[in-house]
Design an enzyme around this catalytic site. Structure first.
Site: not given
Ligand code: TRH
Length: 398
Positions: A35, A293
């Protein structure tokens, strides 16, 4: 109480005379980072590319700090990358509502804020930014209005998506150019790995990033990679797949250390990276395992072969979403490659055999690499989500 005067911060930042509509984005961290990840990208793109004044309201600054180390979790009001960041707290909410109000992922605006929108005497564009889905129904739901039951306000639903009838995908201008430069410039590439304290890949090594939910299928991948003839380095963010690292490498929980080796496999555990750096990690790896996402979308912009662990929902509600994406993504792949990718995705998400078959997938490496590039080239031809959202909201303000 509404603030009739400019806040101290507004006076300081000298953007208060900006005639463009002001934006408030509200984001609640349900769990994980998706989010805030999406909202942070959106907020900074609105500032950097559209010159807009944006306040980002976030209820969990500690999670935010993980992906943006500039954030001070104790500070209720701060500025990062030109975005005014506000802790979403009762004490902080006595403000004049912005012209455009984004409620991210149905996080539900504070009642007092909604009431002040109704009382403001101005037009507001109020949008619920939805989760991404490749399903067909999104086309007909994108942009639908939902009038408030009591107040003279209308909320609109804005759906990200893959077809031109949706809101599109988040991507910054020049992102693909930056990625292409990064891939072409060996100095940038080398510097990136040096900054992470990781040697550049050996000849023929396969470098993989792994970001997943608690997923036992990781153990079978570790097994395949360790036994394989090719060296594999798998890079995992801190706190991810710890149970599986512990089980496979025989390390007691909580897992300590950041380097584990077994046969052809090296696992490197890294602290969370700043968001743009994480994007670069995806550019720099040969294969990316992503989730949720935002990392899922970024893996597509990275134009590298990838596999996705979708956010699991109750009663398997996530499966149609996963299949809808695969149908789109695999439509132009040669049949055997599509079949290998489908089974890999299925098993990686706990379906089918439950054991993702790395060897069968990686046999199609060249086809997957070409396809990942073509897919990104095709997606970039569509208007990006932020531009679509700005147009949509400007229309609602007329
Ligand atoms: O963390 P997530 O599992 O988020 C999820 C999904 O959005 C899901 O749809 C939602 O319902 C739930 O949250 C509440 O995975 P996502 O979406 O990939 O988000 C991870 C974020 O973290 C993304 O913006 C990338 C960031 N990130 C970094 O900035 N640095 C890192 O080292 C890593 C591993 C991720």
């Amino acid at each position: 109480m509404l603030l009739s005067k400019k806040t101290h911060l507004e006076q300081e930042t000298s953007i208060s005379d900006n005639p463009e509509p002001r934006w408030d984005i509200f984001s609640a961290v349900v769990d994980n980072y998706g989010d805030i990840g999406v909202c942070w990208r959106l907020a900074r793109q609105l500032v950097a590319e559209h010159g807009l004044r944006v306040r980002l309201w976030i209820d969990d600054l500690t999670s935010f700090q993980k992906i943006n180390p500039e954030i001070d979790p104790r500070s209720p009001v701060q500025v990062s990358r030109g975005v005014e960041i506000r802790k979403w707290a009762e004490s902080n909410l006595a403000v004049e509502p912005a012209d455009v109000v984004i409620e991210a992922f149905a996080c539900e605006l504070p009642a007092a804020y909604v009431a002040s929108m109704a009382k403001s005497g101005r037009r507001h564009a109020w949008v619920n930014l939805e989760y991404l889905s490749a399903e067909g129904w999104v086309d007909s739901h994108h942009g639908l209005p939902s009038p408030h039951p009591r107040l003279p306000l209308i909320k609109y639903f804005f759906f990200p998506g893959f077809s031109p009838s949706t809101g599109g995908l988040l991507v910054e201008k020049n992102r693909l150019v930056q990625r292409a430069l990064f891939k072409a410039d060996s100095q940038l590439y080398t510097a990136f790995w040096q900054e992470l304290g990781i040697p550049i890949p050996e000849k023929n090594e396969v470098r993989i990033s792994l970001f997943c939910y608690d997923n036992n299928a990781a153990i079978s991948l570790f097994t395949d990679w360790a036994k394989g003839a090719t060296s594999v380095m798998c890079i995992i963010p801190e706190g991810v797949a710890t149970t599986q690292i512990s089980a496979f490498f025989g390390e007691p929980l909580p897992v300590k250390g950041n380097l584990f080796q077994n046969g052809s496999l090296i696992v490197r555990v890294l602290p969370f990276l700043e968001q743009d750096r994480y994007d670069k990690l995806l550019w720099a790896c040969n294969f990316n395992l992503v989730r949720g996402e935002d990392s899922f979308v970024r893996a597509q912009w990275a134009a590298r072969p990838m596999a996705w662990q979708i956010y699991p929902q109750e009663a398997g509600a996530h499966w149609p979403k996963l299949r809808a994406f695969l149908d789109r993504y695999c439509a132009d792949l040669p049949k055997p490659t599509a079949a290998a990718l489908n089974s890999f995705f299925e098993a990686w998400n706990g379906g089918g055999s439950g054991v993702p078959d790395w060897e069968s997938l990686w046999r199609h490496r060249t086809a997957l690499e070409n396809h990942a590039q073509e897919w990104a080239n095709r997606l970039i031809k569509k208007e990006d989500l932020t531009t679509n959202l700005v147009k949509f909201c400007n229309n609602k303000l007329k």
